[in-house]
Write a protein that holds these residues in place. Structure first.
Motif, PDB file in Angstrom:
ATOM      1  N   ALA A  34     -17.904   6.009  25.680  1.00 19.75           N
ATOM      2  CA  ALA A  34     -18.776   6.429  26.877  1.00 19.75           C
ATOM      3  C   ALA A  34     -19.943   6.651  26.085  1.00 19.75           C
ATOM      4  O   ALA A  34     -20.222   6.325  24.828  1.00 19.75           O
ATOM      5  CB  ALA A  34     -18.202   8.163  26.999  1.00 19.75           C
ATOM      6  N   PRO A  35     -20.942   6.459  26.970  1.00 15.92           N
ATOM      7  CA  PRO A  35     -22.511   6.727  26.380  1.00 15.92           C
ATOM      8  C   PRO A  35     -22.488   7.770  25.480  1.00 15.92           C
ATOM      9  O   PRO A  35     -21.833   8.784  25.503  1.00 15.92           O
ATOM     10  CB  PRO A  35     -23.278   6.909  27.733  1.00 15.92           C
ATOM     11  CG  PRO A  35     -22.391   6.677  28.849  1.00 15.92           C
ATOM     12  CD  PRO A  35     -20.976   6.818  28.397  1.00 15.92           C
ATOM     13  N   PRO A  91      -9.559   3.089  28.801  1.00 13.84           N
ATOM     14  CA  PRO A  91     -10.559   3.338  28.619  1.00 13.84           C
ATOM     15  C   PRO A  91     -11.297   4.259  29.843  1.00 13.84           C
ATOM     16  O   PRO A  91     -12.365   4.678  29.469  1.00 13.84           O
ATOM     17  CB  PRO A  91     -11.104   1.988  28.585  1.00 13.84           C
ATOM     18  CG  PRO A  91     -10.044   1.050  28.279  1.00 13.84           C
ATOM     19  CD  PRO A  91      -8.748   1.641  28.654  1.00 13.84           C
ATOM     20  N   ASN A  92     -10.809   4.324  30.762  1.00 12.42           N
ATOM     21  CA  ASN A  92     -11.349   5.303  31.773  1.00 12.42           C
ATOM     22  C   ASN A  92     -10.530   6.620  32.120  1.00 12.42           C
ATOM     23  O   ASN A  92     -10.846   7.290  33.226  1.00 12.42           O
ATOM     24  CB  ASN A  92     -11.392   4.591  33.266  1.00 12.42           C
ATOM     25  CG  ASN A  92     -12.419   3.349  33.205  1.00 12.42           C
ATOM     26  OD1 ASN A  92     -13.472   3.426  32.536  1.00 12.42           O
ATOM     27  ND2 ASN A  92     -11.929   2.189  33.634  1.00 12.42           N
ATOM     28  N   GLY A  93      -9.501   6.830  31.033  1.00 12.83           N
ATOM     29  CA  GLY A  93      -8.749   7.980  31.244  1.00 12.83           C
ATOM     30  C   GLY A  93      -9.450   9.222  30.670  1.00 12.83           C
ATOM     31  O   GLY A  93     -10.352   9.262  29.833  1.00 12.83           O
ATOM     32  N   ARG A 308     -15.646   9.844  30.497  1.00 11.87           N
ATOM     33  CA  ARG A 308     -16.282   8.696  30.260  1.00 11.87           C
ATOM     34  C   ARG A 308     -17.794   8.743  30.637  1.00 11.87           C
ATOM     35  O   ARG A 308     -18.732   7.767  30.275  1.00 11.87           O
ATOM     36  CB  ARG A 308     -15.694   7.446  30.457  1.00 11.87           C
ATOM     37  CG  ARG A 308     -14.169   7.645  30.232  1.00 11.87           C
ATOM     38  CD  ARG A 308     -13.791   7.551  28.640  1.00 11.87           C
ATOM     39  NE  ARG A 308     -12.515   7.375  28.497  1.00 11.87           N
ATOM     40  CZ  ARG A 308     -11.965   8.008  27.314  1.00 11.87           C
ATOM     41  NH1 ARG A 308     -12.793   8.294  26.251  1.00 11.87           N
ATOM     42  NH2 ARG A 308     -10.514   7.715  27.057  1.00 11.87           N
ATOM     43  N   ASP A 309     -17.944   9.289  31.809  1.00 15.64           N
ATOM     44  CA  ASP A 309     -19.143   9.252  32.534  1.00 15.64           C
ATOM     45  C   ASP A 309     -20.146  10.532  32.179  1.00 15.64           C
ATOM     46  O   ASP A 309     -20.715  11.020  33.070  1.00 15.64           O
ATOM     47  CB  ASP A 309     -19.174   8.762  33.921  1.00 15.64           C
ATOM     48  CG  ASP A 309     -18.282   9.900  34.616  1.00 15.64           C
ATOM     49  OD1 ASP A 309     -17.679  10.693  34.247  1.00 15.64           O
ATOM     50  OD2 ASP A 309     -18.228   9.810  35.863  1.00 15.64           O
ATOM     51  N   ARG A 337      -7.906   0.085  23.409  1.00 12.06           N
ATOM     52  CA  ARG A 337      -7.320   0.063  24.525  1.00 12.06           C
ATOM     53  C   ARG A 337      -6.789   1.425  24.798  1.00 12.06           C
ATOM     54  O   ARG A 337      -6.598   2.063  26.019  1.00 12.06           O
ATOM     55  CB  ARG A 337      -5.888  -0.884  24.453  1.00 12.06           C
ATOM     56  CG  ARG A 337      -6.371  -2.317  24.848  1.00 12.06           C
ATOM     57  CD  ARG A 337      -7.497  -3.018  24.164  1.00 12.06           C
ATOM     58  NE  ARG A 337      -7.577  -4.389  24.439  1.00 12.06           N
ATOM     59  CZ  ARG A 337      -8.424  -4.948  23.864  1.00 12.06           C
ATOM     60  NH1 ARG A 337      -8.976  -4.751  22.656  1.00 12.06           N
ATOM     61  NH2 ARG A 337      -8.464  -6.398  24.025  1.00 12.06           N
ATOM     62  N   LEU A 338      -6.480   2.291  23.913  1.00 10.60           N
ATOM     63  CA  LEU A 338      -6.136   3.714  24.026  1.00 10.60           C
ATOM     64  C   LEU A 338      -7.523   4.270  23.425  1.00 10.60           C
ATOM     65  O   LEU A 338      -7.816   4.404  22.299  1.00 10.60           O
ATOM     66  CB  LEU A 338      -4.858   4.137  23.395  1.00 10.60           C
ATOM     67  CG  LEU A 338      -3.483   3.343  23.660  1.00 10.60           C
ATOM     68  CD1 LEU A 338      -2.411   3.645  22.969  1.00 10.60           C
ATOM     69  CD2 LEU A 338      -3.246   3.863  25.289  1.00 10.60           C
ATOM     70  N   CYS A 339      -8.027   5.517  24.003  1.00  8.44           N
ATOM     71  CA  CYS A 339      -9.183   6.194  23.628  1.00  8.44           C
ATOM     72  C   CYS A 339      -9.078   7.674  23.648  1.00  8.44           C
ATOM     73  O   CYS A 339      -8.252   8.553  24.290  1.00  8.44           O
ATOM     74  CB  CYS A 339     -10.198   5.888  24.766  1.00  8.44           C
ATOM     75  SG  CYS A 339     -10.621   4.169  24.983  1.00  8.44           S
ATOM     76  N   ALA A 340      -9.686   8.134  22.446  1.00  7.75           N
ATOM     77  CA  ALA A 340      -9.477   9.661  22.114  1.00  7.75           C
ATOM     78  C   ALA A 340     -10.965  10.093  22.900  1.00  7.75           C
ATOM     79  O   ALA A 340     -11.906   9.341  22.954  1.00  7.75           O
ATOM     80  CB  ALA A 340      -9.873   9.731  20.672  1.00  7.75           C
TER      81      ALA A 340
END
Length: 410
Positions: A34-35, A91-93, A308-309, A337-340
């Motif tokens: 995310a930003p 990535p978007n979860g 993420r946003d 591919r999997l994100c904390a």
């Protein structure tokens, strides 16, 4: 606005410290997917309940239900769950997923969580015997050793730490000295509360077994994303061979309602952090008043996650569901591919929350202390400690975080 200081490490997590800077929006430090911050011009992204928590009348907080997978699907090793894995952990979860209908979980959860107030009510002399300063209070009883975001010692909650899988991870004295938070032996109140050991181990082992099933499906998803074979061990292999797993039974002491409510902060019960291990299993909290179980007394209380946003949302899952969150080392292993995700816990702050106590349990599933982690340049975790494309063991990684954020060493 709020901004975040760098994280410190505690009980399998890296903690983001938040400070007030005066403009009223929420900003979180670096999240890989995310930003980096919510700037002043993006204040519209921060919900009104975050920007103006002191208002007398507020709309309900934004709430998002976790992606849920039935246990019957999870245990089928060949079943394609990539869609749900991507939705929840990709990535978007939100970096969290829940498992429903896990056999025996509701009974084991309640059995352990009901013991938390009994641990906290042991005599001070007994609790002192259950402390382990040499492990930095990462085994046995811990109370008032961890700092809040304000910098004050946290006396609101107590914790009981143990490895549910191995009572003695190693007999190598050199390793015990080098990695005390993982290698020291468990401490149990055998003479005063013998049922704690049995309940703690039963729930921890179940959460590990289900976590291994989830890890296999995560591995299949990652390989289908074009990563191919892992650069090192898969997530399932990493968790299966580790001796570093750690359970944490948490107890939040009853508090009196006050007009100057510490619960006003979205991170009032647990500060912003990302877990630095592989997977963290979570139970839904159990609330009690006068030793009688009650529903959560404040709809705003609970787990919050940074999306993420750049939005902060409340995340919910059912009482009888078992939730899992992704940790930093899994993001590194999967090459993003999997994100904390950064997350925190808000305490109840309504008048109905007076004299309410809460128990919960977290199972930190982590790599073994000797597993080598390769840090790709595109995953910018702690680059001040580890050079891009550098390699370090998980034990060294954890000690560097503890040394930096607890003792100011680099």
């Amino acid at each position: 606005m709020f901004s975040l200081r760098p994280p410190h490490a505690r009980g399998g997590r890296s903690i983001w410290q938040m400070e007030t800077t005066g403009t009223g929006s929420v900003a979180l430090a670096r999240s890989t997917c995310a930003p980096t911050a919510v700037r002043a011009r993006d204040r519209r992204l921060a919900p009104r309940w975050v920007r103006c928590r002191a208002a007398v009348s507020m709309p309900p907080p934004p709430s998002v239900r976790t992606v849920a997978i039935p246990f019957s699907d999870l245990k089928e090793r060949g079943k394609d769950l990539s869609g749900k894995i991507e939705e929840g952990l990709g990535p978007n979860g939100l970096g969290i997923i829940s498992i429903s209908d896990v056999p025996d979980f509701p009974v084991l959860r309640k059995k352990l969580l009901l013991l938390a107030p009994r641990v906290a009510s042991l005599s001070e002399d007994v609790k002192e015997e259950l402390e382990d300063p040499d492990s930095r209070y990462n085994f046995g009883w811990s109370h008032g050793k961890e700092k809040l975001e304000s910098g004050k010692l946290d006396t609101f909650k107590g914790s009981y730490y143990a490895n549910p899988i191995l009572d003695v991870p190693t007999i190598d004295d050199e390793l015990v000295s080098r990695y005390p938070s993982y290698c020291r032996p468990n401490i149990w109140p055998s003479d005063h509360l013998p049922e704690l050991e049995t309940a703690f181990k039963a729930l921890g082992k179940l959460m590990l077994e289900v976590g291994l099933m989830l890890a296999r499906h995560c591995d299949l998803y990652v390989m289908r994303q074009g990563v191919g074979s892992y650069d090192g061990e898969s997530l399932e292999q990493t968790i299966a061979r580790s001796r570093c797993h750690k359970g944490r039974l948490l107890y939040y002491f009853p508090r009196q309602f006050s007009k100057q409510k510490e619960g006003d902060s979205v991170s009032s019960w647990c500060g912003w952090h990302t877990d630095h291990g592989s997977l963290t299993g979570l139970t839904c909290g159990l609330f009690m008043r006068n030793s009688i179980e009650i529903p959560c007394p404040d709809s705003a209380a609970g787990l919050y996650i940074k999306t993420r946003d750049n939005r902060v949302v409340k995340v919910t899952f059912e009482e009888d569901e078992l939730a899992y969150q992704i940790g930093e080392t899994t993001e590194i292993l999967s090459r993003g591919r999997l994100c904390a995700t950064p997350h925190c816990v808000q305490a109840p702050s309504s008048e109905n929350a007076s004299n309410v106590e809460r128990s919960t349990f977290a199972m930190f599933m982590q790599p073994d202390w000797n597993q080598t982690l390769k840090f790709p340049s595109e995953i910018p975790y702690h680059q001040e400690l580890i050079p891009p494309n550098g390699a370090i063991t998980f034990g060294e990684y954890s000690e560097k975080l503890v040394n930096k954020y607890y003792e100011g060493k680099t």
